[in-house]
Design an enzyme around this catalytic site. Structure first.
Site, PDB file in Angstrom:
ATOM      1  N   CYS A  65       0.852  -1.184   0.000  1.00 25.63           N
ATOM      2  CA  CYS A  65       0.000   0.000   0.000  1.00 25.63           C
ATOM      3  C   CYS A  65       0.888   1.235   0.000  1.00 25.63           C
ATOM      4  O   CYS A  65       1.893   1.304   0.704  1.00 25.63           O
ATOM      5  CB  CYS A  65      -0.966  -0.020   1.175  1.00 25.63           C
ATOM      6  SG  CYS A  65      -0.483   0.913   2.616  1.00 25.63           S
ATOM      7  N   GLU A  66       0.508   2.176  -0.844  1.00 21.66           N
ATOM      8  CA  GLU A  66       1.365   3.339  -1.012  1.00 21.66           C
ATOM      9  C   GLU A  66       1.223   4.328   0.139  1.00 21.66           C
ATOM     10  O   GLU A  66       1.978   5.280   0.234  1.00 21.66           O
ATOM     11  CB  GLU A  66       1.094   4.023  -2.355  1.00 21.66           C
ATOM     12  CG  GLU A  66      -0.265   4.642  -2.505  1.00 21.66           C
ATOM     13  CD  GLU A  66      -0.474   5.185  -3.918  1.00 21.66           C
ATOM     14  OE1 GLU A  66       0.147   4.664  -4.858  1.00 21.66           O
ATOM     15  OE2 GLU A  66      -1.268   6.132  -4.052  1.00 21.66           O
ATOM     16  N   HIS A  67       0.267   4.102   1.027  1.00 25.01           N
ATOM     17  CA  HIS A  67       0.105   5.025   2.143  1.00 25.01           C
ATOM     18  C   HIS A  67       0.981   4.660   3.340  1.00 25.01           C
ATOM     19  O   HIS A  67       1.364   5.520   4.110  1.00 25.01           O
ATOM     20  CB  HIS A  67      -1.367   5.078   2.570  1.00 25.01           C
ATOM     21  CG  HIS A  67      -2.263   5.525   1.461  1.00 25.01           C
ATOM     22  ND1 HIS A  67      -3.465   4.910   1.159  1.00 25.01           N
ATOM     23  CD2 HIS A  67      -2.103   6.496   0.551  1.00 25.01           C
ATOM     24  CE1 HIS A  67      -4.007   5.502   0.114  1.00 25.01           C
ATOM     25  NE2 HIS A  67      -3.208   6.467  -0.282  1.00 25.01           N
ATOM     26  N   HIS A  68       1.234   3.366   3.518  1.00 28.78           N
ATOM     27  CA  HIS A  68       2.018   2.938   4.677  1.00 28.78           C
ATOM     28  C   HIS A  68       3.247   2.119   4.295  1.00 28.78           C
ATOM     29  O   HIS A  68       4.008   1.723   5.171  1.00 28.78           O
ATOM     30  CB  HIS A  68       1.150   2.099   5.621  1.00 28.78           C
ATOM     31  CG  HIS A  68      -0.050   2.823   6.135  1.00 28.78           C
ATOM     32  ND1 HIS A  68      -1.278   2.773   5.503  1.00 28.78           N
ATOM     33  CD2 HIS A  68      -0.203   3.634   7.199  1.00 28.78           C
ATOM     34  CE1 HIS A  68      -2.140   3.510   6.177  1.00 28.78           C
ATOM     35  NE2 HIS A  68      -1.521   4.054   7.207  1.00 28.78           N
TER      36      HIS A  68
ATOM     37  N   GLN B 202      -5.226  -0.668  -3.951  1.00 28.14           N
ATOM     38  CA  GLN B 202      -5.855  -1.827  -4.596  1.00 28.14           C
ATOM     39  C   GLN B 202      -6.821  -1.413  -5.702  1.00 28.14           C
ATOM     40  O   GLN B 202      -6.951  -2.093  -6.721  1.00 28.14           O
ATOM     41  CB  GLN B 202      -6.553  -2.668  -3.525  1.00 28.14           C
ATOM     42  CG  GLN B 202      -7.070  -3.987  -4.065  1.00 28.14           C
ATOM     43  CD  GLN B 202      -7.728  -4.823  -2.990  1.00 28.14           C
ATOM     44  OE1 GLN B 202      -7.237  -4.880  -1.862  1.00 28.14           O
ATOM     45  NE2 GLN B 202      -8.837  -5.458  -3.321  1.00 28.14           N
TER      46      GLN B 202
ATOM     47  N   HIS C 105      -5.068  -6.108   4.034  1.00 28.36           N
ATOM     48  CA  HIS C 105      -4.106  -5.005   4.099  1.00 28.36           C
ATOM     49  C   HIS C 105      -3.441  -4.973   5.467  1.00 28.36           C
ATOM     50  O   HIS C 105      -4.112  -4.730   6.477  1.00 28.36           O
ATOM     51  CB  HIS C 105      -4.826  -3.677   3.824  1.00 28.36           C
ATOM     52  CG  HIS C 105      -5.179  -3.508   2.383  1.00 28.36           C
ATOM     53  ND1 HIS C 105      -4.611  -2.552   1.587  1.00 28.36           N
ATOM     54  CD2 HIS C 105      -6.014  -4.220   1.592  1.00 28.36           C
ATOM     55  CE1 HIS C 105      -5.085  -2.661   0.356  1.00 28.36           C
ATOM     56  NE2 HIS C 105      -5.944  -3.663   0.332  1.00 28.36           N
TER      57      HIS C 105
ATOM     58  N   CYS D 128      -1.747  -2.791   6.787  1.00 31.04           N
ATOM     59  CA  CYS D 128      -1.882  -1.509   7.487  1.00 31.04           C
ATOM     60  C   CYS D 128      -3.182  -1.453   8.282  1.00 31.04           C
ATOM     61  O   CYS D 128      -3.320  -0.647   9.190  1.00 31.04           O
ATOM     62  CB  CYS D 128      -1.772  -0.340   6.514  1.00 31.04           C
ATOM     63  SG  CYS D 128      -3.031  -0.307   5.242  1.00 31.04           S
TER      64      CYS D 128
END
Ligand code: ZN
Length: 195
Positions: free
Chosen positions: A85-88, A126, A154, A156
């Site tokens: 995931c590009e956020h975490h 995703q 996920h 995260c």
């Protein structure tokens, strides 16, 4: 291949960044157990983010036209998804189901899995991953329709934050007849659901 706004850091710079993160977490990057860790992390990253070195669309370019009139759905289910995931920058793991309704040509089935891998092994969300896979198949094979469903867990969400182990995120992109023709749509979703 995505264009980078600035050149890639060197291997040594990447390893130094990992050492800083270890130190920031509260440990000593020079102790025995950790001394080789930055090197291992960087090697693992180059595999986990190998999607930046490929254009997954190229996998679809070689097709077979000798299909003896086959014009029903082709569905490859349970393709392992390993993405981040590009956020975490934490992994999300799951499976993808990919189907298309061919016009007059098909692609080698391993290529479908490679397309999923190529787009997965990048920093992703995703929803975008699902759409990118479907769009690549649509653009290059130009089938009558495409369906992609991804289910994944996920990290995260499951190992931090709201801590909801077992929760699954399902996303889907349906194009062409797989979206608009109720019979085809039902058939695709039925095949995917049974897996
Ligand atoms: Zn996340």
């Amino acid at each position: 291949m995505p264009e980078l706004p600035r050149p890639r850091p060197t291997l040594e710079e990447a390893e130094a960044a990992v050492r800083i993160l270890i130190q920031w977490a509260g440990d000593d990057p020079e102790r025995e157990g950790l001394i080789d860790t930055p090197g291992r992390v960087v090697r693992a990253y180059s595999e986990l983010f190998s999607g930046y070195n490929v254009d997954p669309r190229e996998y679809l370019e070689r097709t077979f036209e000798e299909v003896h009139g086959y014009d029903e759905l082709v569905v490859l289910s349970n393709i392992r998804v390993v993405s981040f995931c590009e956020h975490h920058m934490l992994p999300f793991l799951g499976k993808a189901h990919l189907g298309y309704l061919p016009t007059n040509r098909v692609v080698g089935i391993s290529k479908l899995a490679r397309v999923v891998n190529g787009f997965s092994r990048r920093l992703q969300i995703q929803e975008k991953l699902t759409a990118q896979i479907a769009q690549a198949v649509q653009d290059i094979l130009q089938p009558k329709g495409v369906g992609v469903v991804i289910e994944s867990e996920h990290s995260c969400m499951t190992m931090r934050g709201v801590n909801t182990p077992g929760s699954l995120l399902t996303t889907s992109t349906l194009l062409g007849n797989v979206r608009d023709d109720p019979r085809t749509r039902q058939e695709f979703l039925g095949l995917v659901r049974d897996t």
